[in-house]
Scaffold this active site. Structure first.
Site, mmCIF file in Angstrom:
data_model
loop_
_atom_site.group_PDB
_atom_site.id
_atom_site.type_symbol
_atom_site.label_atom_id
_atom_site.label_comp_id
_atom_site.label_asym_id
_atom_site.label_seq_id
_atom_site.Cartn_x
_atom_site.Cartn_y
_atom_site.Cartn_z
ATOM 1 N N PRO A 10 1.287 -1.579 -0.233
ATOM 2 C CA PRO A 10 0.030 -0.304 0.176
ATOM 3 C C PRO A 10 1.063 1.441 -0.426
ATOM 4 O O PRO A 10 1.631 1.601 0.592
ATOM 5 C CB PRO A 10 -1.111 0.280 1.367
ATOM 6 N N ASN A 11 0.371 2.545 -1.221
ATOM 7 C CA ASN A 11 0.634 3.797 -1.500
ATOM 8 C C ASN A 11 1.937 3.368 -1.924
ATOM 9 O O ASN A 11 2.759 4.799 -1.766
ATOM 10 C CB ASN A 11 0.932 4.470 0.956
ATOM 11 N N ARG A 18 5.753 12.449 -2.415
ATOM 12 C CA ARG A 18 5.848 13.737 -1.396
ATOM 13 C C ARG A 18 7.040 12.540 -0.314
ATOM 14 O O ARG A 18 7.551 11.148 -0.437
ATOM 15 C CB ARG A 18 4.255 13.123 -0.328
ATOM 16 N N TYR A 23 11.833 8.556 1.361
ATOM 17 C CA TYR A 23 11.466 7.573 0.255
ATOM 18 C C TYR A 23 12.590 7.882 -0.536
ATOM 19 O O TYR A 23 12.788 7.167 -1.675
ATOM 20 C CB TYR A 23 10.174 7.507 0.314
ATOM 21 N N ASN A 79 7.702 -5.253 -0.612
ATOM 22 C CA ASN A 79 7.819 -4.614 -0.072
ATOM 23 C C ASN A 79 6.674 -4.397 0.754
ATOM 24 O O ASN A 79 6.202 -3.600 -0.398
ATOM 25 C CB ASN A 79 8.462 -3.199 -0.960
ATOM 26 N N ALA A 82 2.879 -0.802 4.909
ATOM 27 C CA ALA A 82 2.324 -0.878 6.325
ATOM 28 C C ALA A 82 2.143 -2.298 6.792
ATOM 29 O O ALA A 82 1.748 -2.220 7.929
ATOM 30 C CB ALA A 82 1.687 0.497 6.589
ATOM 31 N N GLU A 103 12.294 -10.082 2.394
ATOM 32 C CA GLU A 103 11.547 -8.796 3.173
ATOM 33 C C GLU A 103 12.544 -7.320 2.838
ATOM 34 O O GLU A 103 13.663 -7.027 2.756
ATOM 35 C CB GLU A 103 11.281 -8.618 4.169
ATOM 36 N N HIS A 105 12.693 -2.745 2.666
ATOM 37 C CA HIS A 105 12.658 -1.479 2.727
ATOM 38 C C HIS A 105 12.795 -0.990 1.978
ATOM 39 O O HIS A 105 14.697 -0.508 2.310
ATOM 40 C CB HIS A 105 11.996 -1.363 4.519
ATOM 41 N N ARG A 112 13.460 4.637 12.714
ATOM 42 C CA ARG A 112 12.169 5.830 12.746
ATOM 43 C C ARG A 112 10.432 5.370 13.580
ATOM 44 O O ARG A 112 11.236 4.952 14.852
ATOM 45 C CB ARG A 112 10.895 5.175 11.120
#
Ligand code: CA2
Length: 151
Positions: A10-11, A18, A23, A79, A82, A103, A105, A112
């Site tokens: 997601p996203n 943004r 990122y 990835n 969330a 996995e 990221h 974070r």
């Protein structure tokens, strides 16, 4: 030639629009092009996907299990966005299919917010990478190629 399946949750379709300080400024289309180059360099075909829906990721992991069992898939780079921090369903899908999964990221999730420090994916993953920016996708594809040779 085996396929590397790169799944984005997601996203991640918002990449480059943004939060460039977190990122970077590359778009998801840029990441796909980067993965194309990395797959060509490592002898893989690329299957690159993004969804905002948890169940679709589960379905794609099941498909990956069938393809890996058939010998046409090298593995999955995931990835999960969330859903990494919330999804028992993704953990069960990875465990249930027995797929080789990395996995990934873009950001260093451990530097974070505390809620990003726990991953439901990590215990089921073959390898984990975080904090390499979008170049992590190329590194993960090279790592998957190394795994094929038992490295
Ligand atoms: O660092 C990563 O790759 C993450 O998986 C990205 C997820 C986040 O929830 C994870 O904790 C870490 C978020 C992806 C959303 O990406 C955006 C990109 C640009 C603008 C807004 C969101």
């Amino acid at each position: 030639m085996k396929t590397a399946l790169v799944l984005n949750g997601p996203n991640l379709n918002l990449l480059g629009t943004r939060e460039p300080q977190v990122y970077g400024s590359q778009t998801l289309a840029d990441v796909q092009a980067l993965c194309e180059r990395a797959c060509a360099a490592n002898g893989f075909a690329l299957d690159f996907r993004q969804t905002n829906h948890e169940g679709e990721l589960v379905d794609w992991l099941h498909e990956a299990g069938r393809l890996q069992a058939a010998g046409t898939l090298a593995g999955v780079i995931l990835n999960a966005g969330a859903y990494t921090h919330t999804s028992v369903a993704l953990f069960d899908a990875i465990k249930g299919t027995g797929i080789t999964l990395v996995e990934l990221h873009i950001s260093n999730v451990h530097a974070r917010e505390a809620f990003r420090h726990h991953s439901y994916i990590s215990p089921a993953a073959k390898a984990v990478m975080a904090g390499w920016g979008v170049n992590g996708y190329a590194l993960a594809i090279a790592g998957l190629a190394g795994m094929q040779q038992g490295a």
